[in-house]
Design a protein around this motif. Structure first.
Motif, PDB file in Angstrom:
ATOM      1  N   LYS A  17      29.781  -6.999   8.523  1.00  0.00           N
ATOM      2  CA  LYS A  17      30.567  -8.021   7.833  1.00  0.00           C
ATOM      3  C   LYS A  17      30.163  -9.447   8.212  1.00  0.00           C
ATOM      4  O   LYS A  17      30.747 -10.407   7.736  1.00  0.00           O
ATOM      5  CB  LYS A  17      32.051  -7.804   8.116  1.00  0.00           C
ATOM      6  CG  LYS A  17      32.522  -6.483   7.539  1.00  0.00           C
ATOM      7  CD  LYS A  17      33.997  -6.396   7.478  1.00  0.00           C
ATOM      8  CE  LYS A  17      34.363  -5.060   6.855  1.00  0.00           C
ATOM      9  NZ  LYS A  17      35.603  -5.050   6.189  1.00  0.00           N
ATOM     10  N   ILE A  18      29.147  -9.572   9.044  1.00  0.00           N
ATOM     11  CA  ILE A  18      28.694 -10.904   9.456  1.00  0.00           C
ATOM     12  C   ILE A  18      28.025 -11.608   8.280  1.00  0.00           C
ATOM     13  O   ILE A  18      27.189 -11.038   7.584  1.00  0.00           O
ATOM     14  CB  ILE A  18      27.739 -10.818  10.662  1.00  0.00           C
ATOM     15  CG1 ILE A  18      28.517 -10.350  11.901  1.00  0.00           C
ATOM     16  CG2 ILE A  18      27.068 -12.167  10.930  1.00  0.00           C
ATOM     17  CD1 ILE A  18      27.664 -10.111  13.128  1.00  0.00           C
ATOM     18  N   ILE A  19      28.423 -12.850   8.081  1.00  0.00           N
ATOM     19  CA  ILE A  19      27.876 -13.698   7.022  1.00  0.00           C
ATOM     20  C   ILE A  19      26.899 -14.665   7.681  1.00  0.00           C
ATOM     21  O   ILE A  19      27.209 -15.253   8.715  1.00  0.00           O
ATOM     22  CB  ILE A  19      29.012 -14.475   6.329  1.00  0.00           C
ATOM     23  CG1 ILE A  19      29.973 -13.490   5.665  1.00  0.00           C
ATOM     24  CG2 ILE A  19      28.461 -15.479   5.332  1.00  0.00           C
ATOM     25  CD1 ILE A  19      31.297 -14.094   5.306  1.00  0.00           C
ATOM     26  N   THR A  20      25.737 -14.831   7.060  1.00  0.00           N
ATOM     27  CA  THR A  20      24.702 -15.699   7.636  1.00  0.00           C
ATOM     28  C   THR A  20      24.526 -16.970   6.815  1.00  0.00           C
ATOM     29  O   THR A  20      24.315 -16.917   5.607  1.00  0.00           O
ATOM     30  CB  THR A  20      23.351 -14.946   7.709  1.00  0.00           C
ATOM     31  OG1 THR A  20      23.535 -13.757   8.477  1.00  0.00           O
ATOM     32  CG2 THR A  20      22.279 -15.810   8.353  1.00  0.00           C
ATOM     33  N   PHE A  21      24.621 -18.090   7.503  1.00  0.00           N
ATOM     34  CA  PHE A  21      24.293 -19.399   6.940  1.00  0.00           C
ATOM     35  C   PHE A  21      22.909 -19.722   7.487  1.00  0.00           C
ATOM     36  O   PHE A  21      22.787 -20.154   8.643  1.00  0.00           O
ATOM     37  CB  PHE A  21      25.293 -20.463   7.419  1.00  0.00           C
ATOM     38  CG  PHE A  21      26.651 -20.386   6.777  1.00  0.00           C
ATOM     39  CD1 PHE A  21      27.027 -21.332   5.837  1.00  0.00           C
ATOM     40  CD2 PHE A  21      27.553 -19.401   7.120  1.00  0.00           C
ATOM     41  CE1 PHE A  21      28.284 -21.287   5.246  1.00  0.00           C
ATOM     42  CE2 PHE A  21      28.810 -19.339   6.537  1.00  0.00           C
ATOM     43  CZ  PHE A  21      29.175 -20.290   5.593  1.00  0.00           C
ATOM     44  N   GLU A  22      21.862 -19.492   6.715  1.00  0.00           N
ATOM     45  CA  GLU A  22      20.494 -19.657   7.215  1.00  0.00           C
ATOM     46  C   GLU A  22      20.222 -21.071   7.717  1.00  0.00           C
ATOM     47  O   GLU A  22      19.472 -21.258   8.664  1.00  0.00           O
ATOM     48  CB  GLU A  22      19.484 -19.254   6.144  1.00  0.00           C
ATOM     49  CG  GLU A  22      19.484 -17.757   5.907  1.00  0.00           C
ATOM     50  CD  GLU A  22      18.505 -17.312   4.848  1.00  0.00           C
ATOM     51  OE1 GLU A  22      17.895 -18.165   4.162  1.00  0.00           O
ATOM     52  OE2 GLU A  22      18.337 -16.084   4.707  1.00  0.00           O
ATOM     53  N   ASP A  23      20.839 -22.067   7.093  1.00  0.00           N
ATOM     54  CA  ASP A  23      20.660 -23.454   7.524  1.00  0.00           C
ATOM     55  C   ASP A  23      21.843 -23.961   8.337  1.00  0.00           C
ATOM     56  O   ASP A  23      21.940 -25.151   8.628  1.00  0.00           O
ATOM     57  CB  ASP A  23      20.457 -24.359   6.295  1.00  0.00           C
ATOM     58  CG  ASP A  23      19.236 -23.953   5.485  1.00  0.00           C
ATOM     59  OD1 ASP A  23      18.227 -23.552   6.094  1.00  0.00           O
ATOM     60  OD2 ASP A  23      19.305 -24.013   4.248  1.00  0.00           O
ATOM     61  N   GLY A  24      22.762 -23.088   8.676  1.00  0.00           N
ATOM     62  CA  GLY A  24      23.976 -23.506   9.353  1.00  0.00           C
ATOM     63  C   GLY A  24      24.874 -24.257   8.385  1.00  0.00           C
ATOM     64  O   GLY A  24      24.628 -24.313   7.188  1.00  0.00           O
ATOM     65  N   ILE A  25      25.932 -24.830   8.910  1.00  0.00           N
ATOM     66  CA  ILE A  25      26.855 -25.674   8.141  1.00  0.00           C
ATOM     67  C   ILE A  25      26.566 -27.096   8.580  1.00  0.00           C
ATOM     68  O   ILE A  25      26.383 -27.344   9.784  1.00  0.00           O
ATOM     69  CB  ILE A  25      28.319 -25.274   8.440  1.00  0.00           C
ATOM     70  CG1 ILE A  25      28.577 -23.855   7.909  1.00  0.00           C
ATOM     71  CG2 ILE A  25      29.295 -26.269   7.819  1.00  0.00           C
ATOM     72  CD1 ILE A  25      29.920 -23.275   8.289  1.00  0.00           C
ATOM     73  N   PRO A  26      26.488 -28.062   7.646  1.00  0.00           N
ATOM     74  CA  PRO A  26      26.186 -29.438   8.057  1.00  0.00           C
ATOM     75  C   PRO A  26      27.067 -29.894   9.235  1.00  0.00           C
ATOM     76  O   PRO A  26      28.282 -29.758   9.210  1.00  0.00           O
ATOM     77  CB  PRO A  26      26.478 -30.257   6.796  1.00  0.00           C
ATOM     78  CG  PRO A  26      26.171 -29.300   5.681  1.00  0.00           C
ATOM     79  CD  PRO A  26      26.668 -27.956   6.197  1.00  0.00           C
ATOM     80  N   GLY A  27      26.375 -30.362  10.265  1.00  0.00           N
ATOM     81  CA  GLY A  27      27.057 -30.759  11.500  1.00  0.00           C
ATOM     82  C   GLY A  27      27.108 -29.635  12.525  1.00  0.00           C
ATOM     83  O   GLY A  27      27.398 -29.869  13.695  1.00  0.00           O
TER      84      GLY A  27
END
Length: 154
Positions: A17-27
């Motif tokens: 169920k892990i969601i990946t933000f490849e670039d992260g979240i700004p900040g």
């Protein structure tokens, strides 16, 4: 896998169920892995949490923008979200980061930069929509009250 969190204590994480933000979240570009946490008892709640798997102290309050802004229609270029995988009807969900201060009547949601999650690929990103009418700090409290009153009258 277990994670000690600031807001939820120690929780068990289902790695599927892990969601990946490849670039992260700004900040917060260094944090790429998150888990959506919802209130299992309140299925109607428009709120949930985006909990970092890499830092138990990092979590974002999210709201379903359609719960208080039923006509929400962010104009997002398809090339922006192409890296999330094939985008088709029903394959993605949209949330807005919400700020809930002590005075709940001052709660705001970021409609200008929604979180888009492809539920099939488990990839996500925060994008900037082109709509001029959406603000970074959109008042939520009064809008939620209007929707609740409207639904109660139906």
């Amino acid at each position: 896998m277990r994670l000690k969190t600031k807001n939820f204590g120690e929780i068990e994480i289902n790695e599927e169920k892990i969601i990946t933000f490849e670039d992260g979240i700004p900040g917060f570009e260094n944090y790429k892995k998150y888990l959506l946490i919802t209130d299992k008892e309140d299925k109607e709640s428009p709120f949930c949490w985006l909990q970092s798997v890499e830092d138990g102290d990092l979590a974002f309050a999210l709201i379903n923008p359609y719960s208080f802004c039923p006509d929400y229609s962010p104009n997002i270029e398809e090339k922006q979200i192409k890296k999330l995988g094939e985008i088709k009807e029903g394959s993605y969900i949209i949330y807005s980061i919400v700020v809930i201060p002590e005075d709940i009547k001052s709660m705001t949601a970021n409609l200008k930069a929604p979180i888009i999650i492809n539920i099939e690929t488990k990839k996500a990103m925060q994008v900037i929509c082109e709509n001029e009418e959406y603000k970074i700090k959109h008042s939520v409290y009064d809008e939620l009250k209007k929707v609740s009153v409207k639904e109660a009258g139906e």
